[in-house]
Design a protein around this motif. Structure first.
Motif, PDB file in Angstrom:
ATOM      1  N   GLN A  15     -27.248 -40.097  13.458  1.00  0.00           N
ATOM      2  CA  GLN A  15     -28.124 -41.211  13.117  1.00  0.00           C
ATOM      3  C   GLN A  15     -29.502 -40.702  12.703  1.00  0.00           C
ATOM      4  N   GLY A  16     -30.014 -39.713  13.406  1.00  0.00           N
ATOM      5  CA  GLY A  16     -31.292 -39.108  13.035  1.00  0.00           C
ATOM      6  C   GLY A  16     -31.217 -38.429  11.681  1.00  0.00           C
ATOM      7  N   TYR A  17     -30.087 -37.782  11.404  1.00  0.00           N
ATOM      8  CA  TYR A  17     -29.901 -37.124  10.115  1.00  0.00           C
ATOM      9  C   TYR A  17     -29.955 -38.148   8.981  1.00  0.00           C
ATOM     10  N   LYS A  18     -29.269 -39.262   9.173  1.00  0.00           N
ATOM     11  CA  LYS A  18     -29.251 -40.287   8.128  1.00  0.00           C
ATOM     12  C   LYS A  18     -30.642 -40.838   7.863  1.00  0.00           C
ATOM     13  N   VAL A  19     -31.438 -41.031   8.915  1.00  0.00           N
ATOM     14  CA  VAL A  19     -32.807 -41.525   8.746  1.00  0.00           C
ATOM     15  C   VAL A  19     -33.656 -40.469   8.044  1.00  0.00           C
ATOM     16  N   GLY A  20     -33.488 -39.216   8.425  1.00  0.00           N
ATOM     17  CA  GLY A  20     -34.275 -38.141   7.823  1.00  0.00           C
ATOM     18  C   GLY A  20     -33.960 -37.910   6.366  1.00  0.00           C
ATOM     19  N   VAL A  21     -32.700 -37.958   6.005  1.00  0.00           N
ATOM     20  CA  VAL A  21     -32.312 -37.675   4.624  1.00  0.00           C
ATOM     21  C   VAL A  21     -32.725 -38.805   3.677  1.00  0.00           C
ATOM     22  N   THR A  22     -32.926 -39.996   4.223  1.00  0.00           N
ATOM     23  CA  THR A  22     -33.404 -41.095   3.381  1.00  0.00           C
ATOM     24  C   THR A  22     -34.921 -41.102   3.262  1.00  0.00           C
ATOM     25  N   GLY A  23     -35.596 -40.215   4.002  1.00  0.00           N
ATOM     26  CA  GLY A  23     -37.040 -40.077   3.872  1.00  0.00           C
ATOM     27  C   GLY A  23     -37.842 -40.973   4.784  1.00  0.00           C
ATOM     28  N   ARG A  24     -37.194 -41.615   5.733  1.00  0.00           N
ATOM     29  CA  ARG A  24     -37.931 -42.488   6.639  1.00  0.00           C
ATOM     30  C   ARG A  24     -38.614 -41.693   7.750  1.00  0.00           C
ATOM     31  N   SER A  25     -39.544 -42.334   8.403  1.00  0.00           N
ATOM     32  CA  SER A  25     -40.368 -41.700   9.432  1.00  0.00           C
ATOM     33  C   SER A  25     -39.585 -41.438  10.710  1.00  0.00           C
ATOM     34  N   ARG A  48     -34.496 -34.225   6.924  1.00  0.00           N
ATOM     35  CA  ARG A  48     -35.703 -34.073   6.106  1.00  0.00           C
ATOM     36  C   ARG A  48     -35.661 -32.764   5.317  1.00  0.00           C
ATOM     37  N   GLY A  49     -35.193 -31.708   5.967  1.00  0.00           N
ATOM     38  CA  GLY A  49     -35.067 -30.428   5.268  1.00  0.00           C
ATOM     39  C   GLY A  49     -34.104 -30.518   4.106  1.00  0.00           C
ATOM     40  N   ASP A  50     -33.003 -31.216   4.296  1.00  0.00           N
ATOM     41  CA  ASP A  50     -32.040 -31.393   3.213  1.00  0.00           C
ATOM     42  C   ASP A  50     -32.617 -32.252   2.089  1.00  0.00           C
ATOM     43  N   GLN A  51     -33.400 -33.260   2.459  1.00  0.00           N
ATOM     44  CA  GLN A  51     -34.025 -34.090   1.430  1.00  0.00           C
ATOM     45  C   GLN A  51     -35.007 -33.258   0.607  1.00  0.00           C
ATOM     46  N   TRP A  52     -35.803 -32.448   1.271  1.00  0.00           N
ATOM     47  CA  TRP A  52     -36.770 -31.612   0.560  1.00  0.00           C
ATOM     48  C   TRP A  52     -36.077 -30.562  -0.298  1.00  0.00           C
ATOM     49  N   SER A  53     -34.873 -30.160   0.096  1.00  0.00           N
ATOM     50  CA  SER A  53     -34.114 -29.172  -0.678  1.00  0.00           C
ATOM     51  C   SER A  53     -33.343 -29.807  -1.825  1.00  0.00           C
ATOM     52  N   GLY A  54     -33.386 -31.128  -1.917  1.00  0.00           N
ATOM     53  CA  GLY A  54     -32.684 -31.815  -2.989  1.00  0.00           C
ATOM     54  C   GLY A  54     -31.245 -32.153  -2.661  1.00  0.00           C
ATOM     55  N   MET A  55     -30.892 -32.144  -1.384  1.00  0.00           N
ATOM     56  CA  MET A  55     -29.511 -32.421  -0.981  1.00  0.00           C
ATOM     57  C   MET A  55     -29.310 -33.909  -0.734  1.00  0.00           C
ATOM     58  N   THR A  56     -29.686 -34.736  -1.675  1.00  0.00           N
ATOM     59  CA  THR A  56     -29.484 -36.177  -1.544  1.00  0.00           C
ATOM     60  C   THR A  56     -28.495 -36.628  -2.599  1.00  0.00           C
ATOM     61  N   GLY A  57     -27.963 -37.800  -2.427  1.00  0.00           N
ATOM     62  CA  GLY A  57     -27.000 -38.324  -3.389  1.00  0.00           C
ATOM     63  C   GLY A  57     -25.706 -37.531  -3.371  1.00  0.00           C
TER      64      GLY A  57
END
Length: 68
Positions: A15-25, A48-57
């Motif tokens: 659940q924390g991963y899902k919130v982090g990867v979507t960019g929420r606080s 958050r690390g995955d989001q910053w690395s471009g691992m979204t979508g």
């Protein structure tokens, strides 16, 4: 057949991963229990690390949990 209960700590991590990867606080953490909050924050940091690395979508689909 009954489904086994899922591990609360593993569920908190995902659940924390899902919130982090979507960019929420990190303020979205729902629990005050120290152990659950720690796992949730670990998941959030990894997300958050995955989001910053471009691992979204589509590029990050392999990291999303299937059962949750």
């Amino acid at each position: 057949m009954k489904r086994q209960k899922r591990d609360r700590l593993q569920r908190a991590f995902f659940q924390g991963y899902k919130v982090g990867v979507t960019g929420r606080s990190k303020d979205y953490c729902p629990s005050q229990d120290v152990n659950i909050r720690e796992q949730w924050m670990s998941g959030w940091r990894e997300g958050r690390g995955d989001q910053w690395s471009g691992m979204t979508g589509i590029s990050g689909i392999h990291k999303t949990p299937m059962a949750y």
